[in-house]
Design an enzyme around this catalytic site. Structure first.
Site, PDB file in Angstrom:
ATOM      1  N   GLY A 151       0.851  -1.195   0.000  1.00  0.00           N
ATOM      2  CA  GLY A 151       0.000   0.000   0.000  1.00  0.00           C
ATOM      3  C   GLY A 151       0.879   1.235   0.000  1.00  0.00           C
ATOM      4  N   ILE A 153       2.524   2.860   2.388  1.00  0.00           N
ATOM      5  CA  ILE A 153       3.813   2.797   3.104  1.00  0.00           C
ATOM      6  C   ILE A 153       4.728   1.766   2.445  1.00  0.00           C
ATOM      7  CG2 ILE A 153       4.937   2.318   5.316  1.00  0.00           C
ATOM      8  CD1 ILE A 153       2.350   3.405   6.680  1.00  0.00           C
ATOM      9  N   ALA A 229       4.810  -2.080  11.433  1.00  0.00           N
ATOM     10  CA  ALA A 229       3.351  -1.985  11.259  1.00  0.00           C
ATOM     11  C   ALA A 229       2.657  -2.111  12.620  1.00  0.00           C
ATOM     12  CB  ALA A 229       2.890  -3.043  10.273  1.00  0.00           C
ATOM     13  N   ARG A 230       2.359  -3.333  13.023  1.00  0.00           N
ATOM     14  CA  ARG A 230       1.780  -3.571  14.350  1.00  0.00           C
ATOM     15  C   ARG A 230       2.382  -4.860  14.911  1.00  0.00           C
ATOM     16  NH1 ARG A 230       0.485   0.926  14.244  1.00  0.00           N
ATOM     17  NH2 ARG A 230      -1.566   1.883  14.558  1.00  0.00           N
ATOM     18  N   GLU A 259       2.713  -4.074  23.607  1.00  0.00           N
ATOM     19  CA  GLU A 259       3.101  -2.675  23.760  1.00  0.00           C
ATOM     20  C   GLU A 259       2.296  -1.962  24.841  1.00  0.00           C
ATOM     21  OE1 GLU A 259       3.834  -1.457  19.503  1.00  0.00           O
ATOM     22  OE2 GLU A 259       3.137   0.422  20.378  1.00  0.00           O
ATOM     23  N   HIS A 277       8.192   2.202  18.826  1.00  0.00           N
ATOM     24  CA  HIS A 277       7.052   2.672  18.025  1.00  0.00           C
ATOM     25  C   HIS A 277       7.202   4.154  17.639  1.00  0.00           C
ATOM     26  CE1 HIS A 277       2.587   1.686  17.044  1.00  0.00           C
ATOM     27  NE2 HIS A 277       3.098   2.533  16.172  1.00  0.00           N
ATOM     28  N   ILE A 278       8.277   4.423  16.897  1.00  0.00           N
ATOM     29  CA  ILE A 278       8.554   5.811  16.492  1.00  0.00           C
ATOM     30  C   ILE A 278       8.497   5.975  14.965  1.00  0.00           C
ATOM     31  CG2 ILE A 278       9.899   6.452  18.533  1.00  0.00           C
ATOM     32  CD1 ILE A 278      12.461   5.870  16.883  1.00  0.00           C
ATOM     33  N   GLY A 279       7.791   5.064  14.303  1.00  0.00           N
ATOM     34  CA  GLY A 279       7.737   5.098  12.837  1.00  0.00           C
ATOM     35  C   GLY A 279       7.335   6.451  12.277  1.00  0.00           C
TER      36      GLY A 279
HETATM   37  C1  GLV Z   1       1.161   4.548  13.931  1.00  0.00           C
HETATM   38  O1  GLV Z   1       1.487   3.466  14.334  1.00  0.00           O
HETATM   39  C2  GLV Z   1       0.072   4.747  13.042  1.00  0.00           C
HETATM   40  O2  GLV Z   1      -0.703   3.812  12.798  1.00  0.00           O
HETATM   41  O3  GLV Z   1      -0.074   5.864  12.545  1.00  0.00           O
END
Ligand code: GLV
Length: 311
Positions: A151, A153, A229-230, A259, A277-279
């Site tokens: 997608g 990203i 992602a997750r 998390e 989780h700093i994406g």
């Molecule tokens: C961050 O994890 C988001 O989903 O934007």
């Protein structure tokens, strides 16, 4: 507002002129969250808050919109909200570049053993340049990147990886883009052929533990797995085992199953790079995410449709 957002977004909220309650810098505990929600017409929340039937009950029948400051919305029971006529919105499109940048950082760090080198020096370990020292995966020597979830990203990561001379394999998408130099393959084949596997699917019942022991077994013993992602998409126990036994070479994780708790066994692994989780944690990106969430809430409060509803 369950959390304090950026200064610009807080000013944007103030300018709307509605009465506002704010949870603060840290996520409010559940009791405080439910109390804050009571009587709200709009809720601006983050992925740390679970928006479920109980929350919607606590908010009451006046609630019109739940605006998540994230593109992922697995923290929200969308069906329950929709049944009550409550809009749910997310922040698609504004964080693709930042998330893809962090993904590349993890791919590079895990492939080229950057943190192992950093630790070696900090621990004052005696060292000297050597032909076999800290040798890792060469991205530019024809390595294949497997993108699971092609997608917004996933494509942004692929664009960056092409600049590293990587070949791109991706799981099939309903929106194929012919201009892209990409080959599509189903997940089992992608796992077998990729040198680096990167995950960009949302967390849903279908994708929970998509990368399990069986999937990890399919990967090359020299392969790198990256997840921005997750956490729930990867079976962490299986990953720990695969990294311990050398079933795969290394991994980079920005997200975790429990998390903000992180399985202590992950912290013991040298061949794993971890970030909290700093994406999307770029300054401009966070401004855009917060601004879009507030704009979604504002649109609904003014009687219009939101800009980016989840469906
Ligand atoms: C961050 O994890 C988001 O989903 O934007």
């Amino acid at each position: 507002m369950t959390r304090t957002l950026t200064d610009a977004a807080m000013a944007q909220v103030k300018a709307l002129g509605h009465p506002v309650v704010t949870g603060g810098e840290e996520p409010p505990d559940r009791e405080t969250l439910l109390r804050l929600a009571a009587g709200a017409e709009a809720v601006v929340c983050t992925l740390t808050e679970r928006i479920d039937e109980e929350f919607l009950d606590a908010a009451g029948p006046g609630l019109k919109v739940v605006a998540n400051v994230a593109v992922g919305y697995d923290n929200i029971d969308v069906e329950a909200a929709t049944r009550r006529g409550v809009w749910v919105t997310n922040t698609p499109g504004v964080l693709d570049g930042a998330t893809a940048d962090l993904t590349m950082a993890l791919i590079l760090a895990a492939s080229r053993r950057v943190l192992e080198g950093d630790r070696l020096l900090r621990e004052r370990t005696p060292w000297v340049w050597g032909p076999r020292m800290l040798v890792g995966l060469d991205l530019s020597a024809g390595a294949t990147l497997g993108v699971v979830g092609y997608g917004r990203i996933g494509r942004a990561v692929a664009r960056r990886a092409r600049a590293f001379d990587m070949k791109i394999l991706a799981t099939p998408t309903s929106r194929p883009d012919d201009r892209d130099e990409v080959e599509f393959a189903e997940l089992p084949e992608l796992l077998e052929r990729s040198d680096v596997v990167t995950l960009h699917v949302p967390l849903t019942p279908d994708t929970r533990h998509l990368i399990d022991a069986g999937a990890l077994r399919r990967m090359k013993s020299t392969a790198v797995l990256v997840n921005t992602a997750r956490g729930g998409i990867v079976d962490e126990s299986a990953l720990i085992e695969a990294l311990r036994t050398g079933e795969i070479a290394s991994a980079g994780l920005d997200v975790f199953e429990g998390e903000p708790q992180v399985n202590p066994e992950l912290l013991e692994l040298d061949n794993l790079v971890l970030t909290p989780h700093i994406g999307s944690a770029g300054t401009a990106t966070r401004e855009r995410m917060c601004g879009l969430a507030v704009a979604n809430a504002a649109a609904v409060l003014s009687g219009a449709a939101p800009l980016t509803p989840v469906k």
